[in-house]
Design an enzyme around this catalytic site. Structure first.
Site, PDB file in Angstrom:
ATOM      1  N   GLY A 177      57.546  28.019  25.164  1.00  0.00           N
ATOM      2  CA  GLY A 177      58.534  27.289  24.309  1.00  0.00           C
ATOM      3  C   GLY A 177      59.774  28.016  24.268  1.00  0.00           C
ATOM      4  O   GLY A 177      59.739  29.179  24.264  1.00  0.00           O
ATOM      5  N   GLN A 178      60.574  27.332  23.196  1.00  0.00           N
ATOM      6  CA  GLN A 178      61.669  28.518  22.816  1.00  0.00           C
ATOM      7  C   GLN A 178      61.677  29.339  21.997  1.00  0.00           C
ATOM      8  O   GLN A 178      61.372  30.266  22.323  1.00  0.00           O
ATOM      9  CB  GLN A 178      62.280  27.147  21.740  1.00  0.00           C
ATOM     10  CG  GLN A 178      62.636  25.989  22.646  1.00  0.00           C
ATOM     11  CD  GLN A 178      64.094  25.719  21.692  1.00  0.00           C
ATOM     12  OE1 GLN A 178      65.723  25.967  21.951  1.00  0.00           O
ATOM     13  NE2 GLN A 178      63.263  24.603  20.962  1.00  0.00           N
ATOM     14  N   LEU A 179      59.830  29.271  20.661  1.00  0.00           N
ATOM     15  CA  LEU A 179      59.598  30.456  20.270  1.00  0.00           C
ATOM     16  C   LEU A 179      59.083  31.699  20.955  1.00  0.00           C
ATOM     17  O   LEU A 179      58.950  32.809  20.827  1.00  0.00           O
ATOM     18  CB  LEU A 179      59.187  29.900  18.917  1.00  0.00           C
ATOM     19  CG  LEU A 179      58.749  30.813  17.975  1.00  0.00           C
ATOM     20  CD1 LEU A 179      59.104  32.092  17.260  1.00  0.00           C
ATOM     21  CD2 LEU A 179      57.243  30.353  16.522  1.00  0.00           C
ATOM     22  N   ASP A 268      60.401  21.297   8.540  1.00  0.00           N
ATOM     23  CA  ASP A 268      60.605  20.641   7.898  1.00  0.00           C
ATOM     24  C   ASP A 268      60.485  19.565   7.414  1.00  0.00           C
ATOM     25  O   ASP A 268      59.744  18.644   6.582  1.00  0.00           O
ATOM     26  CB  ASP A 268      62.453  20.150   7.904  1.00  0.00           C
ATOM     27  CG  ASP A 268      62.656  20.214   9.164  1.00  0.00           C
ATOM     28  OD1 ASP A 268      62.001  20.574  10.241  1.00  0.00           O
ATOM     29  OD2 ASP A 268      63.120  18.932   9.200  1.00  0.00           O
ATOM     30  N   TYR A 290      54.131  12.194  13.112  1.00  0.00           N
ATOM     31  CA  TYR A 290      54.437  13.954  13.589  1.00  0.00           C
ATOM     32  C   TYR A 290      54.738  14.613  12.004  1.00  0.00           C
ATOM     33  O   TYR A 290      53.697  15.756  12.646  1.00  0.00           O
ATOM     34  CB  TYR A 290      55.684  14.000  14.359  1.00  0.00           C
ATOM     35  CG  TYR A 290      56.232  15.370  14.567  1.00  0.00           C
ATOM     36  CD1 TYR A 290      55.856  16.329  15.654  1.00  0.00           C
ATOM     37  CD2 TYR A 290      57.110  15.936  13.317  1.00  0.00           C
ATOM     38  CE1 TYR A 290      55.973  17.380  15.561  1.00  0.00           C
ATOM     39  CE2 TYR A 290      57.307  17.491  13.239  1.00  0.00           C
ATOM     40  CZ  TYR A 290      56.875  17.943  14.605  1.00  0.00           C
ATOM     41  OH  TYR A 290      57.185  18.862  14.276  1.00  0.00           O
ATOM     42  N   LYS A 294      51.379  17.474  11.101  1.00  0.00           N
ATOM     43  CA  LYS A 294      52.158  19.197  11.145  1.00  0.00           C
ATOM     44  C   LYS A 294      51.635  19.524   9.974  1.00  0.00           C
ATOM     45  O   LYS A 294      51.050  20.638   9.162  1.00  0.00           O
ATOM     46  CB  LYS A 294      53.873  19.340  11.353  1.00  0.00           C
ATOM     47  CG  LYS A 294      53.997  19.121  12.381  1.00  0.00           C
ATOM     48  CD  LYS A 294      53.727  19.911  13.495  1.00  0.00           C
ATOM     49  CE  LYS A 294      54.486  21.755  12.844  1.00  0.00           C
ATOM     50  NZ  LYS A 294      54.045  22.716  13.911  1.00  0.00           N
ATOM     51  N   TRP A 314      64.890  22.404  13.165  1.00  0.00           N
ATOM     52  CA  TRP A 314      65.622  22.486  14.258  1.00  0.00           C
ATOM     53  C   TRP A 314      65.923  23.663  14.556  1.00  0.00           C
ATOM     54  O   TRP A 314      67.410  24.123  15.055  1.00  0.00           O
ATOM     55  CB  TRP A 314      67.636  22.007  12.760  1.00  0.00           C
ATOM     56  CG  TRP A 314      66.966  21.088  12.391  1.00  0.00           C
ATOM     57  CD1 TRP A 314      66.071  20.006  12.141  1.00  0.00           C
ATOM     58  CD2 TRP A 314      67.967  20.309  11.693  1.00  0.00           C
ATOM     59  NE1 TRP A 314      66.120  18.837  11.703  1.00  0.00           N
ATOM     60  CE2 TRP A 314      67.459  19.626  10.911  1.00  0.00           C
ATOM     61  CE3 TRP A 314      69.905  20.907  11.607  1.00  0.00           C
ATOM     62  CZ2 TRP A 314      68.219  18.400  10.029  1.00  0.00           C
ATOM     63  CZ3 TRP A 314      70.396  20.642  10.399  1.00  0.00           C
ATOM     64  CH2 TRP A 314      69.861  18.935   9.712  1.00  0.00           C
TER      65      TRP A 314
END
Length: 446
Positions: A177-179, A268, A290, A294, A314
């Site tokens: 993933g991006q992280l 968020d 979702y 979380k 985001w």
């Protein structure tokens, strides 16, 4: 009660209260201090004074003491990267003394009396496959001439030739993933796992058995089911719950059992967006499946004593994301309809990764932290316009629409918070200042 510094980082000598009478004596040898998980209790009987054992560095912590007699205990720091690597320390251990020996510190002792019984607790079970390290017992100035030394101990190398014990490792889920990709640059020695390597939906007992968790210090959970709209379907609801809620619960169980730090990344979307800014103290109030999954994941991760729950919003980085889509449309000369009634701060994946590593490096207080990029909050359409400008295109290519108008044109979507701005006071108080998101966007698109 502990004694002054031993000169070896983490090596602690404790003075114990011994209560004696005509029958003998009694002591509380270990009552949970220092805290450690006890997996094995070993006893070493030494028939003759002068019997010497060492120096052995195992990949687990020890808590050593004596049941009968006295010993001279000795230690050498063999931990790779330790600020006190190579340091030595020795002291007498009688009934009123115990020593906590950190993983990777070589341990040895010499019996000072006949019939000495030496005991030690370990937080991992002995294994022939474990990674051990050794140095010669001749590195130590023993009070007596060493006797009864084993053939193996005679063969141990001098300190200068000893193999260091590597540090405990970090496991990162969601590697692709991006992280996960952003963390690779900061944690080159970590174990990065995609779903095929470590599946959070597997049974808890399988995950517990999947690795030797005693050799880890930290789990960073960057894995998530991120299809916000898909989570509203029957199949998606189950998948979201399995990854976002039950997955962190399994990791919390592992981290608690093995005394690991658990970093869990949240969103968020745990809020309904009815306030302008969301603090770490705000109670979750999700609008979507979702968001609910979380929020449940946060609660599960918080059950681990040593946890960091990191809320973000985001995210943009290497991979598919809103910023990349807007920049691509701009470069193609296309236009975009973007909602104008959802506001927040975007998060550069590099900022998120650096913030997480910062929390671990400074050993910040455990708990919930908001981490996004800095700067002014902006609506989705304003962010899209900024992406168009960064890509060298005219921001008039972005048409602002309300959420209701967007859904009339493109179909219904899962409910999203109107206000997603996360306060940054708490993370900044630890010494971390994220990049202004407009600067980060320019670097990202450029």
């Amino acid at each position: 009660m502990t004694t002054p510094s031993t000169g070896i980082d983490g090596l602690v000598v404790r003075n114990l209260q011994v209560h004696g009478d005509n029958r003998g004596w009694f002591k509380e040898n270990w009552a949970g201090e220092p805290p450690m998980r006890v997996e094995q209790n070993n006893v070493s009987f030494n028939a003759s004074r002068g019997a010497t054992r060492g120096m052995h560095a195992e990949p687990w912590d020890k808590y050593v003491s004596v049941a009968t007699g006295r010993v001279f205990g000795a230690w050498v720091d063999l931990r790779e990267g330790s600020p006190t690597f190579g340091a030595k320390f020795g002291c007498e251990i009688g009934p009123d003394t115990a020593v906590f020996v950190p993983r990777g510190v070589a341990n040895g002792f010499q019996a000072l009396e006949d019939g000495t019984t030496y005991i030690y607790l370990c937080n991992a079970r002995w294994s022939p496959d474990a990674q051990y390290a050794f140095c010669s017992y001749k590195e130590i100035e023993w009070p007596l001439e060493p006797t009864e030394v084993s053939a193996k101990d005679e063969q141990h190398p001098p300190l200068i030739s000893a193999t260091p014990v590597p540090p405990r490792r970090t496991l990162v889920t969601g590697a692709n993933g991006q992280l996960g990709k952003a963390l690779r640059a900061l944690l080159p020695d970590a174990d990065f796992c995609a779903r095929e390597d470590f599946d959070l939906t597997a049974p808890a007992e399988e995950l517990l058995a999947a690795r030797d968790w005693s050799q880890y210090s930290t789990i960073i959970n960057a894995a998530a089911f991120n299809d916000v709209n898909g989570a509203e379907t029957t199949e998606g609801r189950a998948a979201a719950w399995a990854v976002n809620a039950l997955g962190p619960a399994k990791l919390a169980q592992i981290a608690t059992t093995y005394d690991l730090k658990l970093v869990h990344v949240s969103s968020d979307y745990v809020f309904d967006g009815t306030v302008a800014e969301h603090t770490e103290e705000e109670t979750p109030s999700p609008l979507s499946v979702y968001g609910a999954s979380k929020a449940a994941g946060e609660a599960a991760a918080a059950a681990c004593p040593r946890h960091y729950v990191v809320r973000t919003a985001w995210v943009f980085g290497e991979g598919s994301n809103f910023m990349a889509t807007m920049a691509r449309l701009a470069s193609q000369g296309a236009t975009a309809q973007v909602v104008c009634d959802q506001r927040g701060r975007p998060t550069w994946a590099e900022d998120l990764a650096k913030g997480i590593v910062h929390l671990l490096d400074v050993e910040a207080d455990y708990g919930i932290y908001n981490i996004t990029s800095g700067g002014d909050p902006a609506t989705r359409d304003e962010i899209a316009m900024a992406a168009f400008v960064a890509a060298g295109s005219n921001p008039t290519g972005v048409t602002p629409v309300t959420t209701a108008q967007y859904q009339e044109l493109h179909g219904p979507e899962a409910a999203r918070p109107a206000e997603s701005t996360l306060t940054l006071d708490k993370i900044e108080a630890t010494g971390f200042t994220p990049t202004n998101w407009r600067v980060a966007l320019a670097l990202y698109v450029g």
